[in-house]
Design a protein around this motif. Structure first.
Motif, PDB file in Angstrom:
ATOM      1  N   LEU A   5       0.682  -1.272   0.109  1.00 49.02           N
ATOM      2  CA  LEU A   5       0.004  -0.050   0.059  1.00 49.02           C
ATOM      3  C   LEU A   5       0.951   1.288   0.017  1.00 49.02           C
ATOM      4  O   LEU A   5       2.015   1.321   0.732  1.00 49.02           O
ATOM      5  CB  LEU A   5      -0.917   0.036   1.335  1.00 49.02           C
ATOM      6  CG  LEU A   5      -2.165  -1.043   1.358  1.00 49.02           C
ATOM      7  CD1 LEU A   5      -2.596  -0.932   2.594  1.00 49.02           C
ATOM      8  CD2 LEU A   5      -2.976  -0.896   0.213  1.00 49.02           C
ATOM      9  N   LEU A   6       0.431   2.518  -0.808  1.00 47.03           N
ATOM     10  CA  LEU A   6       1.214   3.467  -0.777  1.00 47.03           C
ATOM     11  C   LEU A   6       0.792   4.080   0.506  1.00 47.03           C
ATOM     12  O   LEU A   6      -0.374   4.425   0.810  1.00 47.03           O
ATOM     13  CB  LEU A   6       0.884   4.229  -2.033  1.00 47.03           C
ATOM     14  CG  LEU A   6       1.375   3.800  -3.493  1.00 47.03           C
ATOM     15  CD1 LEU A   6       0.709   4.585  -4.555  1.00 47.03           C
ATOM     16  CD2 LEU A   6       2.717   3.547  -3.435  1.00 47.03           C
ATOM     17  N   PRO A   7       1.628   5.305   1.013  1.00 45.39           N
ATOM     18  CA  PRO A   7       1.363   5.651   1.968  1.00 45.39           C
ATOM     19  C   PRO A   7       0.646   7.194   1.565  1.00 45.39           C
ATOM     20  O   PRO A   7       0.570   7.426   0.407  1.00 45.39           O
ATOM     21  CB  PRO A   7       2.655   6.624   2.518  1.00 45.39           C
ATOM     22  CG  PRO A   7       3.608   6.428   1.304  1.00 45.39           C
ATOM     23  CD  PRO A   7       3.141   5.009   0.748  1.00 45.39           C
ATOM     24  N   LYS A   8      -0.537   7.678   2.509  1.00 47.76           N
ATOM     25  CA  LYS A   8      -1.310   8.515   2.050  1.00 47.76           C
ATOM     26  C   LYS A   8      -0.597   9.934   1.876  1.00 47.76           C
ATOM     27  O   LYS A   8       0.177  10.350   2.676  1.00 47.76           O
ATOM     28  CB  LYS A   8      -2.491   8.855   3.112  1.00 47.76           C
ATOM     29  CG  LYS A   8      -3.382   7.695   3.147  1.00 47.76           C
ATOM     30  CD  LYS A   8      -4.627   8.055   4.055  1.00 47.76           C
ATOM     31  CE  LYS A   8      -5.612   7.141   3.959  1.00 47.76           C
ATOM     32  NZ  LYS A   8      -6.570   7.436   4.900  1.00 47.76           N
ATOM     33  N   PRO A   9      -0.967  10.600   0.961  1.00 49.78           N
ATOM     34  CA  PRO A   9      -0.171  11.972   0.877  1.00 49.78           C
ATOM     35  C   PRO A   9      -0.673  13.002   1.815  1.00 49.78           C
ATOM     36  O   PRO A   9      -1.756  12.916   2.460  1.00 49.78           O
ATOM     37  CB  PRO A   9      -0.726  12.504  -0.719  1.00 49.78           C
ATOM     38  CG  PRO A   9      -1.938  11.628  -0.850  1.00 49.78           C
ATOM     39  CD  PRO A   9      -1.887  10.482  -0.034  1.00 49.78           C
ATOM     40  N   GLN A  10       0.315  13.917   1.908  1.00 48.55           N
ATOM     41  CA  GLN A  10      -0.104  14.712   3.131  1.00 48.55           C
ATOM     42  C   GLN A  10      -1.118  15.936   2.608  1.00 48.55           C
ATOM     43  O   GLN A  10      -0.718  16.533   1.400  1.00 48.55           O
ATOM     44  CB  GLN A  10       1.006  15.740   3.555  1.00 48.55           C
ATOM     45  CG  GLN A  10       0.851  16.805   4.723  1.00 48.55           C
ATOM     46  CD  GLN A  10       1.986  17.399   5.131  1.00 48.55           C
ATOM     47  OE1 GLN A  10       3.041  17.029   4.656  1.00 48.55           O
ATOM     48  NE2 GLN A  10       1.796  18.392   5.943  1.00 48.55           N
ATOM     49  N   MET A  11      -2.213  16.179   2.961  1.00 53.16           N
ATOM     50  CA  MET A  11      -3.384  16.897   2.493  1.00 53.16           C
ATOM     51  C   MET A  11      -3.219  18.369   3.210  1.00 53.16           C
ATOM     52  O   MET A  11      -3.722  19.311   2.666  1.00 53.16           O
ATOM     53  CB  MET A  11      -4.661  16.314   2.554  1.00 53.16           C
ATOM     54  CG  MET A  11      -4.680  15.031   1.508  1.00 53.16           C
ATOM     55  SD  MET A  11      -3.872  15.302  -0.250  1.00 53.16           S
ATOM     56  CE  MET A  11      -5.578  15.887  -0.769  1.00 53.16           C
ATOM     57  N   ARG A  12      -3.025  18.187   4.426  1.00 51.46           N
ATOM     58  CA  ARG A  12      -3.262  19.555   5.308  1.00 51.46           C
ATOM     59  C   ARG A  12      -1.976  19.978   5.602  1.00 51.46           C
ATOM     60  O   ARG A  12      -1.094  19.385   5.986  1.00 51.46           O
ATOM     61  CB  ARG A  12      -4.129  19.228   6.490  1.00 51.46           C
ATOM     62  CG  ARG A  12      -5.178  18.793   6.416  1.00 51.46           C
ATOM     63  CD  ARG A  12      -5.941  18.561   7.628  1.00 51.46           C
ATOM     64  NE  ARG A  12      -7.526  18.000   7.649  1.00 51.46           N
ATOM     65  CZ  ARG A  12      -8.499  18.835   7.463  1.00 51.46           C
ATOM     66  NH1 ARG A  12      -8.549  20.252   7.655  1.00 51.46           N
ATOM     67  NH2 ARG A  12      -9.963  18.224   7.237  1.00 51.46           N
ATOM     68  N   GLY A  13      -1.865  21.398   5.594  1.00 59.15           N
ATOM     69  CA  GLY A  13      -0.310  22.145   6.147  1.00 59.15           C
ATOM     70  C   GLY A  13       0.559  21.959   5.238  1.00 59.15           C
ATOM     71  O   GLY A  13       1.730  22.318   5.476  1.00 59.15           O
ATOM     72  N   LEU A  14       0.360  21.489   3.890  1.00 58.96           N
ATOM     73  CA  LEU A  14       1.424  21.278   2.941  1.00 58.96           C
ATOM     74  C   LEU A  14       2.035  22.714   2.407  1.00 58.96           C
ATOM     75  O   LEU A  14       3.132  22.890   2.443  1.00 58.96           O
ATOM     76  CB  LEU A  14       1.043  20.406   1.749  1.00 58.96           C
ATOM     77  CG  LEU A  14       1.988  20.236   0.704  1.00 58.96           C
ATOM     78  CD1 LEU A  14       3.250  19.418   1.504  1.00 58.96           C
ATOM     79  CD2 LEU A  14       1.557  19.584  -0.562  1.00 58.96           C
TER      80      LEU A  14
END
Length: 79
Positions: A5-14
């Protein structure tokens, strides 16, 4: 046949994270180039002007230019 599984991308605070990094870098770069200009250009220029005007005689310079005919409104002493 399940792949990892791929890690989830950072969606907040990028944006905040990247902006903080770039602002610090820009600040360091601008302070560094300001100091480089001050000590590499401005200070040697000030010393050169001070040294030049230490022995500068404006009347002697004016007389030399007058004798050379540089000025149009000042009569030359050669005539």
């Amino acid at each position: 046949m399940s792949a990892g599984l791929l890690p989830k991308p950072q969606m907040r605070g990028l944006l905040t994270k990247r902006l903080r990094f770039h602002m610090v870098g820009a600040f360091i770069l601008s302070v560094g180039s300001g100091l480089l200009y001050k000590f590499g250009v401005a200070e040697p220029r000030k010393r050169a002007y001070t040294e030049f005007y230490k022995n500068f005689d404006p009347m002697k310079d004016f007389e030399a230019k007058k004798a050379a005919g540089v000025f149009q409104s000042v009569p030359s002493t050669e005539s």
